[in-house]
Scaffold this motif. Structure first.
Motif, PDB file in Angstrom:
ATOM      1  N   LYS A  12       0.835  -1.198   0.000  1.00  0.00           N
ATOM      2  CA  LYS A  12       0.000   0.000   0.000  1.00  0.00           C
ATOM      3  C   LYS A  12       0.877   1.259   0.000  1.00  0.00           C
ATOM      4  O   LYS A  12       0.577   2.233  -0.703  1.00  0.00           O
ATOM      5  N   SER A  67       3.735   5.632  -5.633  1.00  0.00           N
ATOM      6  CA  SER A  67       3.666   5.700  -7.112  1.00  0.00           C
ATOM      7  C   SER A  67       2.536   6.611  -7.542  1.00  0.00           C
ATOM      8  O   SER A  67       2.661   7.311  -8.557  1.00  0.00           O
ATOM      9  N   LEU A  68       1.414   6.687  -6.800  1.00  0.00           N
ATOM     10  CA  LEU A  68       0.322   7.593  -7.133  1.00  0.00           C
ATOM     11  C   LEU A  68       0.772   9.044  -6.969  1.00  0.00           C
ATOM     12  O   LEU A  68       0.455   9.907  -7.792  1.00  0.00           O
ATOM     13  N   ARG A  69       1.523   9.319  -5.925  1.00  0.00           N
ATOM     14  CA  ARG A  69       2.025  10.671  -5.697  1.00  0.00           C
ATOM     15  C   ARG A  69       3.009  11.078  -6.787  1.00  0.00           C
ATOM     16  O   ARG A  69       3.020  12.211  -7.237  1.00  0.00           O
ATOM     17  N   GLU A  70       3.818  10.126  -7.243  1.00  0.00           N
ATOM     18  CA  GLU A  70       4.781  10.411  -8.315  1.00  0.00           C
ATOM     19  C   GLU A  70       4.038  10.719  -9.617  1.00  0.00           C
ATOM     20  O   GLU A  70       4.422  11.597 -10.374  1.00  0.00           O
ATOM     21  N   ASP A  71       2.946   9.958  -9.866  1.00  0.00           N
ATOM     22  CA  ASP A  71       2.163  10.175 -11.080  1.00  0.00           C
ATOM     23  C   ASP A  71       1.474  11.539 -11.034  1.00  0.00           C
ATOM     24  O   ASP A  71       1.382  12.226 -12.060  1.00  0.00           O
ATOM     25  N   GLU A  72       1.005  11.934  -9.841  1.00  0.00           N
ATOM     26  CA  GLU A  72       0.335  13.233  -9.716  1.00  0.00           C
ATOM     27  C   GLU A  72       1.345  14.373  -9.891  1.00  0.00           C
ATOM     28  O   GLU A  72       1.007  15.431 -10.411  1.00  0.00           O
ATOM     29  N   GLN A 103       2.191   1.725  -3.481  1.00  0.00           N
ATOM     30  CA  GLN A 103       1.140   2.224  -4.372  1.00  0.00           C
ATOM     31  C   GLN A 103       0.886   3.709  -4.129  1.00  0.00           C
ATOM     32  O   GLN A 103       0.732   4.485  -5.070  1.00  0.00           O
ATOM     33  N   ASP A 104       0.847   4.096  -2.851  1.00  0.00           N
ATOM     34  CA  ASP A 104       0.638   5.511  -2.528  1.00  0.00           C
ATOM     35  C   ASP A 104       1.787   6.353  -3.068  1.00  0.00           C
ATOM     36  O   ASP A 104       1.576   7.447  -3.597  1.00  0.00           O
TER      37      ASP A 104
END
Length: 152
Positions: free
Chosen positions: A139, A145-150, A142-143
């Protein structure tokens, strides 16, 4: 003082013996309460009661009634001796020896079962811990990688 306690004391028993018998009749809680009250009103009295309880082994026994404790210990000793001494009847003695051997084996098997059960429980708890840890790590990845994508 109750009648059972009064019957066991000699006629010329002093105040200390009567007080001790009265507290013994009420159990360990009465001794502890007397000690606490002694500490509250005059600390040397509480300290003296604590020392007496430790010295007389009242603090660590299951009961304050020494005669009951001794009778129980004597009965256990006699029962253990009775199980070991021969009866004089060889058929009964052989049966008893076989039964005791069988019970010993069953006890060993049961203890082995409990050990396996504890080991299985420990393994299940450890596996649950590791699963939760890996879930938390996944988790967190994933968090991240989501922050990197944002951010990109």
């Amino acid at each position: 003082m109750n009648t059972a306690t009064a019957a066991t004391l000699p006629a010329n028993a002093g105040w200390f013996s009567r007080a001790e018998a009265w507290l013994d009749a009420r159990g360990k809680g009465a001794w502890i309460a007397a000690m606490v009250v002694g500490f509250i009103f005059f600390w040397p009295v509480g300290l003296a009661l604590l020392a007496y309880m430790i010295w007389s082994k009242r603090m660590f026994s299951k009961s304050c009634r020494h005669s009951d404790f001794r009778a129980d210990r004597r009965a256990r000793h006699q029962a253990a001796w009775g199980a070991m001494k021969p009866s004089g009847n060889s058929a009964f003695d052989a049966y008893k020896a076989d039964t005791l051997r069988r019970l010993q084996e069953e006890q060993e098997q049961f203890e082995s079962f409990l050990d396996r059960l504890r080991a299985a429980k420990d393994k299940a708890e450890f596996d649950q811990f590791m699963d939760e840890r890996s879930d938390a790590a996944r988790k967190a990845r994933q968090d991240a990688s989501l922050r990197e994508d944002e951010d990109a």
